[in-house]
Design a protein around this motif. Structure first.
Motif, PDB file in Angstrom:
ATOM      1  N   ASN A   7       0.844  -1.189   0.000  1.00 44.84           N
ATOM      2  CA  ASN A   7       0.000   0.000   0.000  1.00 44.84           C
ATOM      3  C   ASN A   7       0.878   1.237   0.000  1.00 44.84           C
ATOM      4  N   ASN A  73      -1.775  -1.411  -4.045  1.00 50.29           N
ATOM      5  CA  ASN A  73      -2.529  -0.172  -4.176  1.00 50.29           C
ATOM      6  C   ASN A  73      -1.477   0.928  -4.104  1.00 50.29           C
ATOM      7  N   THR A  78       0.470   5.660  -8.478  1.00 51.43           N
ATOM      8  CA  THR A  78      -0.132   5.086  -9.684  1.00 51.43           C
ATOM      9  C   THR A  78       0.132   5.986 -10.882  1.00 51.43           C
ATOM     10  N   GLU A  97      -3.062  -4.612  -9.631  1.00 43.28           N
ATOM     11  CA  GLU A  97      -3.199  -3.224  -9.179  1.00 43.28           C
ATOM     12  C   GLU A  97      -4.610  -3.053  -8.621  1.00 43.28           C
ATOM     13  N   HIS A  99      -7.460  -0.382  -6.425  1.00 43.76           N
ATOM     14  CA  HIS A  99      -7.835   0.949  -5.953  1.00 43.76           C
ATOM     15  C   HIS A  99      -9.159   0.837  -5.221  1.00 43.76           C
ATOM     16  N   SER A 124     -10.815  -1.840  -9.398  1.00 42.81           N
ATOM     17  CA  SER A 124     -10.990  -0.450  -8.990  1.00 42.81           C
ATOM     18  C   SER A 124     -12.432  -0.201  -8.580  1.00 42.81           C
ATOM     19  N   SER A 130     -12.041  -4.599  -3.357  1.00 47.64           N
ATOM     20  CA  SER A 130     -11.062  -4.596  -4.447  1.00 47.64           C
ATOM     21  C   SER A 130      -9.915  -5.546  -4.115  1.00 47.64           C
ATOM     22  N   TYR A 131      -9.470  -5.531  -2.857  1.00 47.92           N
ATOM     23  CA  TYR A 131      -8.378  -6.416  -2.429  1.00 47.92           C
ATOM     24  C   TYR A 131      -8.815  -7.883  -2.446  1.00 47.92           C
TER      25      TYR A 131
END
Length: 144
Positions: A7, A73, A78, A97, A99, A124, A130-131
């Motif tokens: 992160n 993230n 980014t 990736e 977000h 995203s 998202s994770y």
């Protein structure tokens, strides 16, 4: 199987920073959610957060030969970090990736990522999920 979750800057401020965009959970709350899900998948998980680009680059380099995949993230990096891009290009580890917010519904400068085209995938806009989506995909990808 071991997955590293990276992160980037300001993610240590989750829960306090713009909760209408990023949600109300803190980074430790999100890490706990990821850890529980990883355990259900029989996956070892490691977390690292830094506000410093070089520390993230170093962690990516150190991951070589030690982890099977990476979820990142990158936060604001980014849109700015060629150094993080080059770090990923220097190792042979698949990464996703992620977000928390939908970057495409936000300011135009957030629409450009230096990582998306070399990532295995991008998730995203699903807040902490998202994770989880990234973890599910990465585990399946690594098993295939």
């Amino acid at each position: 199987m071991k997955i590293l979750v990276l992160n980037g800057p300001n993610l240590n401020m989750l829960g306090k920073r713009e909760p209408h965009i990023y949600g109300k959970l803190s980074l430790p709350d999100i890490e706990e959610t990821i850890k529980k899900h990883a355990k259900s998948l029989n996956v070892e998980i490691e977390f690292f957060q830094s506000n410093y680009e070089g520390a993230i680059v170093d962690k990516i380099h150190e991951a070589s030969g030690k982890v099977d995949g990476i979820i990142i993230n990158p936060g604001a990096f980014t849109h700015t970090s060629i150094a993080i891009r080059d770090a990923f290009l220097s190792i042979n580890i698949p990464f996703i990736e992620v977000h928390l917010s939908n970057v495409f519904s936000r300011e135009p400068f957030r629409h450009k990522s230096y990582l998306s085209d070399i990532a295995q995938g991008v998730v995203s806009g699903l807040k902490e999920y998202s994770y989880i989506c990234a973890l599910n995909f990465l585990v399946g990808f690594l098993k295939s």
